[in-house]
Design a protein around this motif. Structure first.
Motif, short mmCIF file in Angstrom:
data_model
loop_
_atom_site.label_atom_id
_atom_site.label_comp_id
_atom_site.label_asym_id
_atom_site.label_seq_id
_atom_site.Cartn_x
_atom_site.Cartn_y
_atom_site.Cartn_z
N TRP A 5 0.84 -1.19 0.00
CA TRP A 5 0.00 0.00 0.00
C TRP A 5 0.88 1.24 0.00
O TRP A 5 2.01 1.21 0.49
CB TRP A 5 -0.91 0.01 1.22
N SER A 6 0.35 2.32 -0.53
CA SER A 6 1.11 3.57 -0.59
C SER A 6 0.28 4.72 -0.04
O SER A 6 -0.91 4.83 -0.33
CB SER A 6 1.51 3.89 -2.04
N ASN A 7 0.93 5.58 0.77
CA ASN A 7 0.25 6.78 1.26
C ASN A 7 0.79 8.05 0.59
O ASN A 7 0.58 9.16 1.09
CB ASN A 7 0.34 6.90 2.78
N ALA A 8 1.49 7.90 -0.53
CA ALA A 8 2.03 9.05 -1.25
C ALA A 8 0.90 10.01 -1.61
O ALA A 8 -0.15 9.60 -2.11
CB ALA A 8 2.75 8.59 -2.51
N THR A 9 1.12 11.29 -1.37
CA THR A 9 0.08 12.28 -1.65
C THR A 9 0.68 13.67 -1.66
O THR A 9 1.73 13.91 -1.06
CB THR A 9 -1.03 12.23 -0.59
N MET A 64 2.17 7.16 10.67
CA MET A 64 2.93 7.00 9.43
C MET A 64 2.62 8.17 8.49
O MET A 64 1.46 8.39 8.14
CB MET A 64 2.58 5.67 8.76
N MET A 65 3.67 8.91 8.11
CA MET A 65 3.49 10.11 7.31
C MET A 65 4.11 9.97 5.92
O MET A 65 5.19 9.41 5.77
CB MET A 65 4.13 11.30 8.02
N PRO A 66 3.44 10.49 4.89
CA PRO A 66 4.03 10.48 3.55
C PRO A 66 5.22 11.44 3.49
O PRO A 66 5.23 12.49 4.13
CB PRO A 66 2.88 10.95 2.65
N VAL A 67 6.23 11.07 2.72
CA VAL A 67 7.42 11.89 2.57
C VAL A 67 7.79 12.00 1.09
O VAL A 67 6.97 11.75 0.21
CB VAL A 67 8.60 11.33 3.39
N LEU A 68 9.03 12.34 0.81
CA LEU A 68 9.45 12.71 -0.54
C LEU A 68 9.55 11.52 -1.49
O LEU A 68 9.45 11.66 -2.70
CB LEU A 68 10.79 13.45 -0.47
N TYR A 69 9.77 10.34 -0.96
CA TYR A 69 9.85 9.13 -1.78
C TYR A 69 9.77 7.92 -0.86
O TYR A 69 9.78 8.04 0.36
CB TYR A 69 11.14 9.09 -2.61
N LYS A 87 -5.73 14.61 15.48
CA LYS A 87 -6.28 13.49 14.71
C LYS A 87 -6.04 13.72 13.22
O LYS A 87 -5.95 14.86 12.76
CB LYS A 87 -7.78 13.34 14.97
N GLY A 88 -5.96 12.63 12.49
CA GLY A 88 -5.76 12.74 11.04
C GLY A 88 -6.24 11.50 10.32
O GLY A 88 -6.48 10.45 10.94
N GLU A 89 -6.37 11.62 9.01
CA GLU A 89 -6.80 10.51 8.15
C GLU A 89 -5.99 10.51 6.87
O GLU A 89 -5.73 11.57 6.27
CB GLU A 89 -8.29 10.62 7.82
N GLU A 90 -5.59 9.32 6.45
CA GLU A 90 -4.87 9.14 5.19
C GLU A 90 -5.51 7.98 4.42
O GLU A 90 -6.22 7.15 5.00
CB GLU A 90 -3.39 8.82 5.43
N ALA A 91 -5.20 7.93 3.15
CA ALA A 91 -5.60 6.79 2.32
C ALA A 91 -4.37 5.95 2.03
O ALA A 91 -3.36 6.47 1.54
CB ALA A 91 -6.22 7.28 1.01
N LEU A 92 -4.43 4.67 2.38
CA LEU A 92 -3.41 3.72 1.95
C LEU A 92 -3.95 3.04 0.70
O LEU A 92 -4.91 2.28 0.76
CB LEU A 92 -3.13 2.70 3.04
N ASN A 93 -3.36 3.36 -0.44
CA ASN A 93 -3.87 2.89 -1.72
C ASN A 93 -3.09 1.66 -2.20
O ASN A 93 -1.85 1.65 -2.16
CB ASN A 93 -3.79 4.01 -2.76
N PHE A 94 -3.83 0.66 -2.65
CA PHE A 94 -3.22 -0.58 -3.11
C PHE A 94 -2.34 -0.33 -4.33
O PHE A 94 -2.65 0.48 -5.20
CB PHE A 94 -4.30 -1.60 -3.48
N THR A 95 -1.20 -1.02 -4.36
CA THR A 95 -0.31 -0.92 -5.51
C THR A 95 0.24 -2.29 -5.85
O THR A 95 0.42 -3.14 -4.96
CB THR A 95 0.86 0.05 -5.24
N LYS A 96 0.48 -2.52 -7.13
CA LYS A 96 1.10 -3.76 -7.57
C LYS A 96 2.62 -3.68 -7.53
O LYS A 96 3.31 -4.65 -7.85
CB LYS A 96 0.64 -4.11 -8.99
N ASP A 97 3.14 -2.51 -7.13
CA ASP A 97 4.59 -2.36 -7.01
C ASP A 97 5.14 -3.29 -5.93
O ASP A 97 4.43 -3.68 -5.00
CB ASP A 97 4.95 -0.92 -6.65
N LYS A 98 6.42 -3.61 -6.06
CA LYS A 98 7.11 -4.40 -5.04
C LYS A 98 7.97 -3.47 -4.18
O LYS A 98 8.33 -2.38 -4.59
CB LYS A 98 7.99 -5.46 -5.70
N ILE A 99 8.23 -3.92 -2.97
CA ILE A 99 9.18 -3.21 -2.11
C ILE A 99 10.55 -3.84 -2.29
O ILE A 99 10.71 -5.04 -2.12
CB ILE A 99 8.74 -3.27 -0.64
#
Length: 356
Positions: free
Chosen positions: A52-56, A193-198, A302-314
């Motif tokens: 999952w990715s929280n990039a935004t 967990m916070m989104p960052v530059l990459y 308080k906060g809300e994020e979307a963890l979006n499904f990805t087919k990418d590998k880690i």
């Protein structure tokens, strides 16, 4: 360096029970896709496994111009994302090699400019879209306080606010955790967990008794025990001590025992983070968090994020392989001192949270 395996060893005799978890925001019915029911794994749990990715490009804190408005209009969202696409295209263009003065070079993805750039846009991946929950684009990750701004107390020492960024050039242990390859920079490891530059990918794996969140940045492995008690307050661990429980389709995680070098703006000893992971569609996990740190914040955050499904590998994050940054940072500071020049702070440090 190969990827690091983080093993949390907790004394079996630890009997200290945690205080009651603070109330976290409940999942909005509008966030759950119509008619959707999260699939179950072999243990009968809602299945959160996958990458999952929280990039935004949504910021942690809200632009004051939006006031207490959490939702953007479709036109506003399209304009923001369009402007971001244009900026990304410009930043990925070939650098003008006729420019000889480094301070006149164009800005890079982090917002820094010239010699402070660090990486150009080719090497970064902060995301291209706003956080959307229930199909609605958000003005900020923070949902409380109502203005979407951190309610920091005015008497919190500035040194604590810079806990993650470093600033002392005399001791390698005073440098930022990301520079030292201990955990990812900018709060990407969490909690929260916070989104960052990459490197905004997370791989979730479940067993009957534990949930493991593998963080792409610096290859952190966060282990969440299902059930149990926290260790005594004197036991401090990277990413804290996380205990989870299932409430219907939601994994609720309470984390305590965080080290002061981590946390949202640097935690005090009694900081607590409560997270909620709810799979709301085949393509998204709604991630909610609440930070209670009375010494740092005048009110719960308080906060809300979307963890979006990805087919990418880690892939492996080989943080120290061929990395001479720490040697260069400390040696450069000693040379500056010999020459009688001031040692500058974190010039060009990437922004901490929330997109580009």
């Amino acid at each position: 360096m190969t990827s690091r395996l983080l093993i949390l060893v907790i004394a079996a005799t630890a009997l200290a029970a945690s205080t009651a978890a603070p109330a976290a925001a409940q999942t909005s019915p509008a966030a759950v896709a119509k008619g959707y029911k999260a699939p179950r794994n072999a243990f009968g749990q809602p299945d959160l496994s996958g990458v999952w990715s929280n990039a935004t490009i949504t910021r942690l804190e809200r632009d004051p111009k939006y006031g207490e408005r959490l939702i953007l209009t479709p036109a506003e969202a399209n304009a923001i994302e369009g402007a971001s696409d244009q900026r990304n295209a410009r930043l990925r263009a070939n650098t003008d090699t006729s420019i000889k003065d480094p301070d006149k070079l164009p800005e890079c993805q982090s917002g820094a400019q010239g010699a402070a750039c660090g990486y150009n846009a080719f090497w970064t991946d902060p995301g291209t879209r706003l956080v959307r929950i229930g199909g609605e684009a958000r003005t900020s990750i923070l949902t409380a306080p109502a203005n979407g701004r951190l309610p920091s107390r005015p008497n919190v020492p500035a040194a604590r606010a810079r806990a993650q960024l470093g600033g002392n050039f005399d001791n390698p242990e005073s440098r930022a955790l990301g520079e030292r390859c201990i955990v990812g920079f900018g709060g990407t490891s969490g909690p929260p967990m916070m989104p960052v530059l990459y490197n905004n990918h997370y791989q979730i794996q479940q067993t009957k008794d534990a949930v493991v969140v593998l963080v792409e940045m610096v290859h952190d492995a966060r282990i969440i025990r299902v059930g149990g008690a926290h260790p005594p307050p004197g036991v401090r661990t990277w990413m804290g001590d996380s205990v989870g429980r299932w409430e219907g389709d939601t994994l609720v995680v309470e984390t305590t025992n965080l080290r002061r070098e981590q946390g949202l703006r640097g935690p005090e000893d009694n900081m607590k983070v409560v997270e909620r992971f709810t799979r709301v569609s085949p393509e998204q996990i709604l991630y909610q968090f609440e930070v209670v740190d009375p010494a740092a914040f005048a009110a719960p955050v308080k906060g809300e994020e979307a963890l979006n499904f990805t087919k990418d590998k880690i892939y492996e994050y080989a943080c120290h392989e061929g990395n001479y940054a720490m040697t260069g940072i400390l040696a450069g500071a000693r040379q500056a001192e010999k020459e009688g020049r001031p040692v500058e702070g974190n010039r060009g440090q990437v922004k901490e949270e929330g997109g580009n």
